[in-house]
Design a protein around this motif. Structure first.
Motif, PDB file in Angstrom:
ATOM      1  N   LEU A   8     -21.517  60.894  25.009  1.00  0.00           N
ATOM      2  CA  LEU A   8     -22.945  61.034  24.762  1.00  0.00           C
ATOM      3  C   LEU A   8     -23.440  59.775  24.069  1.00  0.00           C
ATOM      4  CD1 LEU A   8     -22.989  64.635  23.195  1.00  0.00           C
ATOM      5  CD2 LEU A   8     -22.825  63.983  25.591  1.00  0.00           C
ATOM      6  N   HIS A   9     -24.531  59.238  24.545  1.00  0.00           N
ATOM      7  CA  HIS A   9     -25.165  58.077  23.909  1.00  0.00           C
ATOM      8  C   HIS A   9     -26.455  58.545  23.254  1.00  0.00           C
ATOM      9  CE1 HIS A   9     -22.634  54.962  25.897  1.00  0.00           C
ATOM     10  NE2 HIS A   9     -22.433  55.970  26.716  1.00  0.00           N
ATOM     11  N   PHE A  10     -26.522  58.401  21.942  1.00  0.00           N
ATOM     12  CA  PHE A  10     -27.679  58.894  21.189  1.00  0.00           C
ATOM     13  C   PHE A  10     -28.674  57.763  20.951  1.00  0.00           C
ATOM     14  CE2 PHE A  10     -24.236  61.681  20.182  1.00  0.00           C
ATOM     15  CZ  PHE A  10     -24.801  62.926  20.013  1.00  0.00           C
ATOM     16  N   THR A  15     -30.323  60.410  15.947  1.00  0.00           N
ATOM     17  CA  THR A  15     -28.983  60.388  15.345  1.00  0.00           C
ATOM     18  C   THR A  15     -28.864  61.264  14.100  1.00  0.00           C
ATOM     19  OG1 THR A  15     -29.629  58.342  14.245  1.00  0.00           O
ATOM     20  CG2 THR A  15     -28.258  58.125  16.208  1.00  0.00           C
ATOM     21  N   GLU A  43     -28.461  53.500  17.220  1.00  0.00           N
ATOM     22  CA  GLU A  43     -27.831  54.119  18.391  1.00  0.00           C
ATOM     23  C   GLU A  43     -26.408  54.521  18.056  1.00  0.00           C
ATOM     24  OE1 GLU A  43     -28.006  51.682  21.811  1.00  0.00           O
ATOM     25  OE2 GLU A  43     -30.165  51.894  22.021  1.00  0.00           O
ATOM     26  N   TYR A  45     -22.672  56.833  19.674  1.00  0.00           N
ATOM     27  CA  TYR A  45     -22.040  57.522  20.788  1.00  0.00           C
ATOM     28  C   TYR A  45     -21.004  58.508  20.266  1.00  0.00           C
ATOM     29  CZ  TYR A  45     -17.652  54.945  20.424  1.00  0.00           C
ATOM     30  OH  TYR A  45     -16.460  54.461  19.992  1.00  0.00           O
ATOM     31  N   LEU A  64     -29.338  68.351  26.256  1.00  0.00           N
ATOM     32  CA  LEU A  64     -29.050  66.992  25.775  1.00  0.00           C
ATOM     33  C   LEU A  64     -29.943  65.977  26.470  1.00  0.00           C
ATOM     34  CD1 LEU A  64     -25.132  67.115  25.713  1.00  0.00           C
ATOM     35  CD2 LEU A  64     -26.672  67.151  23.734  1.00  0.00           C
ATOM     36  N   ILE A  69     -30.699  62.052  25.334  1.00  0.00           N
ATOM     37  CA  ILE A  69     -29.293  61.671  25.163  1.00  0.00           C
ATOM     38  C   ILE A  69     -28.684  61.424  26.537  1.00  0.00           C
ATOM     39  CG2 ILE A  69     -27.043  62.475  24.340  1.00  0.00           C
ATOM     40  CD1 ILE A  69     -28.721  64.257  22.359  1.00  0.00           C
TER      41      ILE A  69
END
Ligand code: SF4
Ligand code: SF4
Length: 142
Positions: A8-10, A15, A43, A45, A64, A69
């Motif tokens: 997952l990339h926030f 965050t 950012e 992950y 998500l 995300i």
């Protein structure tokens, strides 16, 4: 039980939100965080294994994505750290595909990566932690 291993990339604005707790509480999902780098306001992950009913997992993934995300499947591979390996042979008996095998000439344990299915059975049995799980960096850092 349906399982997905994901990265997952926030985005920075999310965050500080308890996203994983919401997945557990509102979508009835179990999670196992394998790796994470998340700093408030920046950012981040997370490598996450999600499991539950298939529909709940899919609903969780939609949740998500609706929050910005990025979700990608993780490629993982097993590597043998030859500097750590003491050639004890403990992993050869448990490897279902004979990717780990003893060379009877040298009495060294070799690893044939082309036979490895990444089942991870060898990881906990190795006394010196020479069998390592690597996640694709391309996947994680994209
Ligand atoms: S991950 Fe599984 S298939 Fe690959 S070397 Fe280990 S035990 Fe063998
Ligand atoms: S269990 Fe670990 S130390 Fe023993 S042969 Fe396998 S990789 Fe090497």
């Amino acid at each position: 039980m349906y399982k997905r291993l994901l990265v997952l990339h926030f985005p920075p604005d999310i965050t500080d939100k308890p996203i994983v707790c919401i997945l557990s509480r509102d979508f009835n999902l179990c999670f196992n965080i394998l790796k994470a780098e998340i700093l408030s306001g920046r950012e981040g992950y997370m490598v996450l294994e999600l499991s539950g009913e298939k529909r709940d997992v899919q609903d969780g993934l939609r949740f998500l994505k609706a929050h910005g995300i990025k979700v990608k499947p993780v490629e993982r591979e097993i590597r043998k750290n030859n500097e750590k390996c003491v050639h004890c042979g403990a992993c050869t008996g448990i490897c279902p595909t004979q990717a780990l095998y003893m060379d009877r000439n040298t009495w060294e344990v070799n690893f044939d990566v082309t036979k490895c299915t990444a089942c991870e059975f060898c990881v906990p049995v190795c006394p010196v932690r020479a069998m390592e799980i690597k996640f694709s960096r391309d996947n994680i850092l994209q």
